[in-house]
Design an enzyme around this catalytic site. Sequence first.
Site, PDB file in Angstrom:
ATOM      1  N   GLY A  62      34.252  51.763  42.780  1.00  0.00           N
ATOM      2  CA  GLY A  62      35.397  52.465  42.210  1.00  0.00           C
ATOM      3  C   GLY A  62      36.576  51.515  42.212  1.00  0.00           C
ATOM      4  N   SER A  65      39.544  52.502  44.662  1.00  0.00           N
ATOM      5  CA  SER A  65      39.216  52.424  46.088  1.00  0.00           C
ATOM      6  C   SER A  65      38.904  50.981  46.486  1.00  0.00           C
ATOM      7  CB  SER A  65      38.058  53.353  46.442  1.00  0.00           C
ATOM      8  OG  SER A  65      36.906  53.066  45.682  1.00  0.00           O
ATOM      9  N   TYR A 135      26.307  58.732  36.245  1.00  0.00           N
ATOM     10  CA  TYR A 135      26.090  60.165  36.377  1.00  0.00           C
ATOM     11  C   TYR A 135      27.392  60.735  36.947  1.00  0.00           C
ATOM     12  CZ  TYR A 135      21.234  58.974  35.567  1.00  0.00           C
ATOM     13  OH  TYR A 135      20.075  58.499  35.006  1.00  0.00           O
ATOM     14  N   ARG A 136      28.395  60.792  36.057  1.00  0.00           N
ATOM     15  CA  ARG A 136      29.729  61.208  36.498  1.00  0.00           C
ATOM     16  C   ARG A 136      30.326  62.286  35.600  1.00  0.00           C
ATOM     17  NH1 ARG A 136      32.910  55.593  35.492  1.00  0.00           N
ATOM     18  NH2 ARG A 136      34.365  56.481  37.003  1.00  0.00           N
ATOM     19  N   LEU A 253      42.503  35.499  32.437  1.00  0.00           N
ATOM     20  CA  LEU A 253      41.839  34.613  31.477  1.00  0.00           C
ATOM     21  C   LEU A 253      40.462  34.169  31.946  1.00  0.00           C
ATOM     22  CD1 LEU A 253      44.991  32.395  30.793  1.00  0.00           C
ATOM     23  CD2 LEU A 253      44.176  34.314  29.400  1.00  0.00           C
ATOM     24  N   GLY A 254      39.875  34.863  32.913  1.00  0.00           N
ATOM     25  CA  GLY A 254      38.575  34.454  33.430  1.00  0.00           C
ATOM     26  C   GLY A 254      38.668  33.112  34.130  1.00  0.00           C
ATOM     27  N   GLY A 295      37.909  41.646  39.555  1.00  0.00           N
ATOM     28  CA  GLY A 295      39.193  42.050  39.000  1.00  0.00           C
ATOM     29  C   GLY A 295      39.975  42.941  39.942  1.00  0.00           C
ATOM     30  N   ASP A 296      39.278  43.845  40.628  1.00  0.00           N
ATOM     31  CA  ASP A 296      39.943  44.713  41.606  1.00  0.00           C
ATOM     32  C   ASP A 296      40.466  43.893  42.776  1.00  0.00           C
ATOM     33  OD1 ASP A 296      39.042  46.812  39.982  1.00  0.00           O
ATOM     34  OD2 ASP A 296      37.184  46.994  41.137  1.00  0.00           O
ATOM     35  N   ASP A 332      30.533  45.044  45.552  1.00  0.00           N
ATOM     36  CA  ASP A 332      31.861  45.191  44.965  1.00  0.00           C
ATOM     37  C   ASP A 332      32.960  44.652  45.869  1.00  0.00           C
ATOM     38  OD1 ASP A 332      30.381  46.663  43.127  1.00  0.00           O
ATOM     39  OD2 ASP A 332      31.976  48.118  42.815  1.00  0.00           O
TER      40      ASP A 332
END
Length: 372
Positions: A62, A65, A135-136, A253-254, A295-296, A332
Amino acid sequence: MNGHPPGGGPARPAGVPGTAGPAGVPPSRPDVVCLGESMVTFLPSRPGRLADVPSFTRAIGGAESNVACGLAAAGHRVAWVGRVGRDGFGDHLVETIAGHGVDVSAVARDPHRPTGVYFRTDADRATDAHEVVYYRAGSAASAMSPTTVPYATVAGARILHVTGITAALSADCLALVRDLTEPRPGRPLISFDVNHRPALWRDSTAPEVLLDLANRADLVFVGADEARRLWGLPGARAVFDALHRPRLVVLKLGKGGAEVCDRSPEAYADIEDADGVTHLERPPRVDVVSTIGAGDAFAAGFLSATLRGLDLKARVRHGHLAAAAALTVPGDLGTPPGRAHADRLVALDADAWGRLHLGPGWTAADQEVRTP
């Protein structure tokens, strides 16, 4: 613009779960509130198509989170606000996120809707081989609304972090994000990560909606690929022109790093340029294990440095280091480097920073970081 960049000052200890205050308000003033859906994610036991993977390992996923856990690991008081089912998966999410030092006291439990789950392959999200099955639909989080999450829930934070994912979950969720980003005296600094997930949008409104939400924020994170896909914007200047209201726009920009447009008055008080000041900071070389969550992590590192009142170069470098921690683990959430370790790397001169080479395990205090 509403709100002001948080000033410096010592970071407070990470929050711990407690008893919710009135209307589900976290019991103590957090540095950051992260609001959005968290789900149980099932990671494949081996590479390949979902159809061929024989078993999966349970984890959590998520965007919001993930940012909350990263900020808590960096020593900030953080609350995650969300909604989960009154089921075993909801128990697992709340307990796991709380175990990272995040305040979960304002998380609601829905007796009628399930906690969302998803399955994914281990291929890079940017490749055709990547598969993800959600499945959300009808999940507990999709029932968030201005009624179930009143503004008072987030009003006391220094920063409110939200993403475009929440806006895509339902009409009620979009109404909630719009309500929380409404201009108000003394509102928190609004941090918005565009996080466009095409599979979640049920119609063609994503470009218009996400542009509007981004322009309600004070700080925006957006990938160059997202900006091209969503708005047909070919480069940094076009993105900064389109996102004309936020005082900070971080264009990711990766492997090229991140370019930031800073429109805060202090950034260009002596410069006759209302378009703001831009700064490009390239990342260190990283031996990538998985791109999921990077990214998070970048957002968490950037926000942590913002809370500490560091300059723009340091904020971007802390973002790159936090992203590198996520890039060098399979799940993650990576374990970020300790603050002293990260500060030493951020303080390197341009030549030494450019020679950094980070691989799995680099965040450990005794791990030698390569600077060939």
